[in-house]
Scaffold this motif. Structure first.
Motif, PDB file in Angstrom:
ATOM      1  N   PHE A 113      14.302 -17.938   9.667  1.00 50.22           N
ATOM      2  CA  PHE A 113      15.111 -19.042   9.160  1.00 50.22           C
ATOM      3  C   PHE A 113      14.295 -20.335   9.189  1.00 50.22           C
ATOM      4  O   PHE A 113      13.483 -20.537  10.096  1.00 50.22           O
ATOM      5  N   PRO A 167      15.194 -11.014   3.703  1.00 54.41           N
ATOM      6  CA  PRO A 167      15.193 -10.277   4.979  1.00 54.41           C
ATOM      7  C   PRO A 167      13.800 -10.255   5.599  1.00 54.41           C
ATOM      8  O   PRO A 167      12.800 -10.087   4.901  1.00 54.41           O
ATOM      9  N   THR A 169      18.127 -18.729  15.053  1.00 58.95           N
ATOM     10  CA  THR A 169      17.959 -19.881  14.175  1.00 58.95           C
ATOM     11  C   THR A 169      17.162 -20.978  14.863  1.00 58.95           C
ATOM     12  O   THR A 169      16.929 -20.938  16.077  1.00 58.95           O
ATOM     13  N   TRP A 195      20.472 -16.594   3.184  1.00 61.86           N
ATOM     14  CA  TRP A 195      19.040 -16.510   3.496  1.00 61.86           C
ATOM     15  C   TRP A 195      18.684 -15.118   4.022  1.00 61.86           C
ATOM     16  O   TRP A 195      17.708 -14.518   3.573  1.00 61.86           O
ATOM     17  N   ARG A 196      19.470 -14.627   4.959  1.00 60.10           N
ATOM     18  CA  ARG A 196      19.187 -13.321   5.549  1.00 60.10           C
ATOM     19  C   ARG A 196      19.285 -12.211   4.500  1.00 60.10           C
ATOM     20  O   ARG A 196      18.507 -11.249   4.515  1.00 60.10           O
ATOM     21  N   ARG A 197      20.237 -12.352   3.579  1.00 58.38           N
ATOM     22  CA  ARG A 197      20.430 -11.330   2.539  1.00 58.38           C
ATOM     23  C   ARG A 197      19.310 -11.365   1.506  1.00 58.38           C
ATOM     24  O   ARG A 197      18.825 -10.308   1.075  1.00 58.38           O
ATOM     25  N   MET A 247      21.312 -15.668  16.749  1.00 58.93           N
ATOM     26  CA  MET A 247      20.752 -15.314  15.445  1.00 58.93           C
ATOM     27  C   MET A 247      19.292 -15.716  15.294  1.00 58.93           C
ATOM     28  O   MET A 247      18.670 -15.421  14.280  1.00 58.93           O
TER      29      MET A 247
END
Length: 420
Positions: free
Chosen positions: A285, A281, A345, A276-278, A343
């Protein structure tokens, strides 16, 4: 006479090692294992990673005002527990009766199951009231031929198992038919994931199957027997139920290696959160909600043990499974709190188990009275959102009171606790 008795005992012990399968050298086993080793670890990670586009699209629709409900990734984990799966079957039914839409049984993005949880999981994955009524009826009506002693010599070490489950196999084959498997394939094609696990007895490790992908293949070929074998392998209580041979290896109960199957691997670059982060960006989340149904009690009811091998074996296995449940739940809670804190989340973890003060109405396993008692209890607790114990949520740690409650999941048959 003493010499003859010793010779007879030695023959019995040797018979336990004399199987019908060819004995392969370690190098031969390693070569076979290398062929599909990736499936052992990656199937669950890959299945959850594949949900990234689906959840991202839901978030975009929500932002455009086309979705009334906030996007969330809902993950259901169904534990092992043998005939106590009747609790989970009843709970899933009752959960659909909750009035609060935020706590009512959702359509799950991911369903995992181990042992009896693997038998429940396909029905929870389809998720209709009719499907859940079917599996509840299954658990409420155990038949005499489902589980019975293999023969008069069931105790001999050369026997494949103590019990004959031919009747149970026939019931699974009848219920999980080609039409049922086709429906599983259709739901899996929507981007949802259904994963179960068993234990590879040759290597003593967990094997995971993406049952949704397997259902797609089975629906195309018309051969659903492989689906049945995977479900039976996951639920094959070691020693009691016969192991299942799939491909090159022999499999038994998934609860041996992990009684709850939880997809929380953020370290792999192919896991959901790194992906997801990749790929997105700067996009927050999505909310992730873990729902864990433990088809067992957390604390073992006190009972005098006898110095006999059936007693020590059964009590020992039960204790190991209960300890595994506690470890898995605490690990999930710790991981969720860590990711929420570091993170950013938005992970919530809730769990429920059979109350510690429940007692079976009759002795024995797969007894109709006991399984109906559990299904009734599950229906009652499933309809009550306060039955859930909130293990983790963003912006908060677990208080000492919650930790104390989570030690037994805090629910009583007489006085359910609260979820907050």
């Amino acid at each position: 006479m003493k010499l003859y008795g010793a010779w007879w005992i030695a023959c019995l012990l040797l018979a336990g090692c004399a199987g019908k399968r060819p004995m392969l050298a370690e190098s031969e086993l390693q070569a076979q294992f290398a062929c599909d080793r990736a499936q052992y670890e990656s199937s669950l990670v890959a299945a959850v990673q594949a949900l990234v586009p689906r959840v991202y699209d839901e978030m975009r629709q929500e932002g455009a005002g086309r979705s009334a409900e906030p996007a969330a990734l809902d993950i259901l984990a169904l534990s092992g527990g043998g005939d106590k799966g009747a609790f989970g079957a009843g709970f899933l039914r009752g959960w659909g009766e909750v009035e609060d839409p935020a706590m009512r049984r959702p359509e799950f993005d991911v369903v995992t199951g181990v042992s009896t949880g693997a038998l429940l999981a396909p029905f929870a994955f389809l998720g209709t009231d009719e499907d859940l009524a079917t599996v509840e009826h299954f658990y409420r009506n155990p038949q005499d031929d489902w589980v019975r002693l293999r023969d008069w010599f069931f105790f001999l070490p050369g026997r494949v198992s103590l019990l004959d489950i031919t009747g149970l196999e026939k019931e699974i084959n009848r219920t999980v038919d080609e039409e049922f498997v086709t429906r599983l394939a259709e739901e899996a094609s929507k981007g949802r994931a259904l994963v179960i696990s068993a234990t590879n007895l040759e290597f003593g490790c967990q094997r995971r199957w993406n049952l949704g992908d397997e259902a797609k293949l089975a629906a195309k070929s018309g051969d659903v027997h492989g689906i049945h074998k995977m479900m039976l392998a996951s639920s094959a209580i070691p020693g009691a139920f016969p192991p299942v041979e799939l491909g090159s290896f022999l499999y038994s109960d998934g609860g041996i290696t992990a009684n709850i199957l939880l997809p929380m691997d953020w370290r792999s670059p192919n896991a959901f959160l790194p992906t997801w982060r990749r790929e997105h960006p700067g996009t927050p989340f999505p909310k992730m909600r873990y729902w864990v149904i433990v088809n067992n009690q957390i604390q073992q009811p006190p009972k005098t043990a006898q110095p006999t091998w059936p007693c020590t074996a059964s009590v020992g296995v039960a204790a190991a499974v209960r300890c595994s449940n506690v470890v898995q739940l605490e690990l999930l809670r710790t991981q969720a709190e860590f990711l929420n804190a570091t993170m950013g989340t938005n992970i919530e973890v809730r769990a429920v188990a059979i109350p510690d003060d429940w007692r079976p109405p009759v002795e024995g396993t797969f007894k109709s009275e006991t399984m109906n008692s559990l299904a009734d209890l599950g229906r009652k607790l499933g309809a009550d959102p306060s039955s859930w114990v909130l293990y983790a949520a963003p912006g908060r740690g677990t208080t000492p009171e919650e930790l104390s409650r989570s030690a037994s999941l805090g629910v009583s048959t007489k006085n359910p606790g609260t979820s907050d």
